[in-house]
Design a protein around this motif. Structure first.
Motif, PDB file in Angstrom:
ATOM      1  N   MET A   1      37.818  11.713  62.458  1.00  0.00           N
ATOM      2  CA  MET A   1      38.734  12.672  62.814  1.00  0.00           C
ATOM      3  C   MET A   1      37.365  13.947  62.991  1.00  0.00           C
ATOM      4  O   MET A   1      37.962  14.639  64.087  1.00  0.00           O
ATOM      5  CB  MET A   1      39.240  13.284  61.603  1.00  0.00           C
ATOM      6  CG  MET A   1      40.333  12.394  61.412  1.00  0.00           C
ATOM      7  SD  MET A   1      41.640  13.039  60.013  1.00  0.00           S
ATOM      8  CE  MET A   1      41.861  14.344  61.321  1.00  0.00           C
ATOM      9  N   ALA A   2      36.476  14.738  62.239  1.00  0.00           N
ATOM     10  CA  ALA A   2      35.543  15.881  62.805  1.00  0.00           C
ATOM     11  C   ALA A   2      34.712  14.818  64.363  1.00  0.00           C
ATOM     12  O   ALA A   2      34.551  16.221  65.017  1.00  0.00           O
ATOM     13  CB  ALA A   2      34.628  15.454  61.512  1.00  0.00           C
ATOM     14  N   MET A   3      34.597  13.945  64.395  1.00  0.00           N
ATOM     15  CA  MET A   3      33.487  13.881  65.683  1.00  0.00           C
ATOM     16  C   MET A   3      34.422  13.698  67.076  1.00  0.00           C
ATOM     17  O   MET A   3      34.167  13.891  67.954  1.00  0.00           O
ATOM     18  CB  MET A   3      32.803  12.218  65.029  1.00  0.00           C
ATOM     19  CG  MET A   3      31.939  12.963  63.977  1.00  0.00           C
ATOM     20  SD  MET A   3      30.236  13.745  65.078  1.00  0.00           S
ATOM     21  CE  MET A   3      29.716  12.765  66.050  1.00  0.00           C
ATOM     22  N   TYR A   4      35.469  12.921  66.755  1.00  0.00           N
ATOM     23  CA  TYR A   4      36.576  12.877  67.831  1.00  0.00           C
ATOM     24  C   TYR A   4      38.234  13.078  68.004  1.00  0.00           C
ATOM     25  O   TYR A   4      38.611  12.786  69.053  1.00  0.00           O
ATOM     26  CB  TYR A   4      36.605  11.193  67.202  1.00  0.00           C
ATOM     27  CG  TYR A   4      35.152   9.983  67.774  1.00  0.00           C
ATOM     28  CD1 TYR A   4      34.366  10.204  68.914  1.00  0.00           C
ATOM     29  CD2 TYR A   4      35.031   9.859  66.511  1.00  0.00           C
ATOM     30  CE1 TYR A   4      33.468   9.655  68.535  1.00  0.00           C
ATOM     31  CE2 TYR A   4      33.816   8.213  66.245  1.00  0.00           C
ATOM     32  CZ  TYR A   4      32.900   8.562  67.195  1.00  0.00           C
ATOM     33  OH  TYR A   4      31.942   8.062  67.265  1.00  0.00           O
ATOM     34  N   THR A   5      38.022  14.371  66.558  1.00  0.00           N
ATOM     35  CA  THR A   5      39.899  14.824  67.384  1.00  0.00           C
ATOM     36  C   THR A   5      39.244  16.251  66.835  1.00  0.00           C
ATOM     37  O   THR A   5      38.333  16.660  66.962  1.00  0.00           O
ATOM     38  CB  THR A   5      40.370  14.702  65.851  1.00  0.00           C
ATOM     39  OG1 THR A   5      40.196  15.434  64.678  1.00  0.00           O
ATOM     40  CG2 THR A   5      40.504  12.576  66.579  1.00  0.00           C
ATOM     41  N   GLN A   6      40.633  16.655  67.453  1.00  0.00           N
ATOM     42  CA  GLN A   6      40.770  18.615  67.315  1.00  0.00           C
ATOM     43  C   GLN A   6      41.518  19.133  65.978  1.00  0.00           C
ATOM     44  O   GLN A   6      42.004  19.490  66.194  1.00  0.00           O
ATOM     45  CB  GLN A   6      41.310  19.182  68.523  1.00  0.00           C
ATOM     46  CG  GLN A   6      40.802  18.975  69.523  1.00  0.00           C
ATOM     47  CD  GLN A   6      38.945  19.528  70.041  1.00  0.00           C
ATOM     48  OE1 GLN A   6      38.894  21.017  69.343  1.00  0.00           O
ATOM     49  NE2 GLN A   6      38.171  18.723  70.682  1.00  0.00           N
ATOM     50  N   ALA A   7      41.829  17.703  65.109  1.00  0.00           N
ATOM     51  CA  ALA A   7      42.270  18.585  64.342  1.00  0.00           C
ATOM     52  C   ALA A   7      41.440  19.451  62.839  1.00  0.00           C
ATOM     53  O   ALA A   7      39.953  19.382  63.244  1.00  0.00           O
ATOM     54  CB  ALA A   7      41.997  17.187  63.171  1.00  0.00           C
ATOM     55  N   ALA A   8      42.529  20.011  62.493  1.00  0.00           N
ATOM     56  CA  ALA A   8      42.134  21.375  61.783  1.00  0.00           C
ATOM     57  C   ALA A   8      41.650  20.577  60.474  1.00  0.00           C
ATOM     58  O   ALA A   8      42.647  19.738  59.853  1.00  0.00           O
ATOM     59  CB  ALA A   8      43.566  22.341  62.132  1.00  0.00           C
ATOM     60  N   PHE A   9      40.338  21.136  59.320  1.00  0.00           N
ATOM     61  CA  PHE A   9      40.101  20.787  58.830  1.00  0.00           C
ATOM     62  C   PHE A   9      40.012  19.057  58.165  1.00  0.00           C
ATOM     63  O   PHE A   9      41.136  18.706  57.389  1.00  0.00           O
ATOM     64  CB  PHE A   9      40.649  20.903  57.116  1.00  0.00           C
ATOM     65  CG  PHE A   9      40.741  22.642  57.390  1.00  0.00           C
ATOM     66  CD1 PHE A   9      40.437  24.326  57.724  1.00  0.00           C
ATOM     67  CD2 PHE A   9      42.734  23.421  57.863  1.00  0.00           C
ATOM     68  CE1 PHE A   9      40.452  24.817  56.692  1.00  0.00           C
ATOM     69  CE2 PHE A   9      42.279  24.640  58.111  1.00  0.00           C
ATOM     70  CZ  PHE A   9      41.662  25.853  57.269  1.00  0.00           C
ATOM     71  N   PRO A  10      39.078  18.864  58.948  1.00  0.00           N
ATOM     72  CA  PRO A  10      39.468  17.012  58.819  1.00  0.00           C
ATOM     73  C   PRO A  10      38.533  16.663  57.742  1.00  0.00           C
ATOM     74  O   PRO A  10      40.065  14.957  56.524  1.00  0.00           O
ATOM     75  CB  PRO A  10      38.074  16.866  60.066  1.00  0.00           C
ATOM     76  CG  PRO A  10      36.936  17.564  60.252  1.00  0.00           C
ATOM     77  CD  PRO A  10      37.796  18.678  59.608  1.00  0.00           C
TER      78      PRO A  10
END
Length: 217
Positions: A126-135
């Motif tokens: 999630m940290a590498m490939y998305t814009q998710a907050a607090f992955p």
């Protein structure tokens, strides 16, 4: 200058209007989620109907505030609501519904280890490939909630202890995203999870005592 002011006012009105709508839906989701928890504490099968409706609303709300894994989690919750209802009404050896049970510490340690590793991989992705907050936190609450919801469906006593930890982490996530009503709900969840644990433990003890009396009679 007048046009700029009018545009700013219209934009602010649109934002406040959207917030108002989201807050109304959030309030309904909170009420349904509360109903789910209270019914689950009493081991009432109707908790799953409340869970299905509440999670359907939260699926949309979390998507709007970019808590992507929380949104996906609630889709899973909807499916588990159907599974839980079936298991509590038709599951078990005699198809009369499952009873409260407990699992060994060794089993729980394995569950924690496996779920923790999966959480790290999901959080990294999630940290590498998305814009998710607090992955990483988002991934951890998601992965452990997936596992714990299954424990609820199976009526495993220790599910309530997992929820205490998950709820505390979730409070931080929701506060950071401005979901105040949901944050307050999860503060209450922590206390109710503790109560739920003792209610289910009492039910388990009563069932064991009843079985012991049957063997003696």
């Amino acid at each position: 200058m007048t046009d700029l002011w009018l545009t700013l006012v219209e934009s602010m009105n649109a934002v406040f209007g959207e917030v108002h709508v989201m807050t109304a839906w959030e309030a309904l989701a909170v009420l349904l989620a509360m109903a789910y928890l209270l019914l689950a504490m009493k081991a009432s099968v109707w908790c799953w109907a409340a869970a299905f409706a509440s999670t359907a609303i939260y699926t949309v709300l979390f998507w709007k505030v970019s808590l992507l894994m929380e949104s996906v989690l609630n889709i899973y919750y909807m499916a588990m609501a159907l599974y839980g209802y079936w298991l509590w009404t038709q599951g078990g050896d005699k198809h009369q519904g499952v009873k409260v049970t407990t699992w060994s510490l060794k089993t729980h340690l394995k569950l924690i280890a496996v779920t923790g590793v999966i959480s790290l991989f999901v959080g990294h992705g999630m940290a590498m490939y998305t814009q998710a907050a607090f992955p990483y936190l988002d991934a951890a609450t998601t992965c452990f909630a997936v596992m714990t919801t299954y424990l609820v469906a199976k009526k495993v006593l220790e599910n309530w202890l997992y929820w205490v930890v998950i709820d505390i982490v979730s409070i931080y996530l929701y506060l950071s995203k401005g979901l105040m009503l949901t944050s307050l709900l999860f503060v209450l969840y922590v206390g109710l999870a503790v109560v739920g644990y003792f209610l289910w433990r009492t039910a388990l003890a009563d069932a064991r005592e009843a079985n012991a009396l049957k063997l003696l009679s």
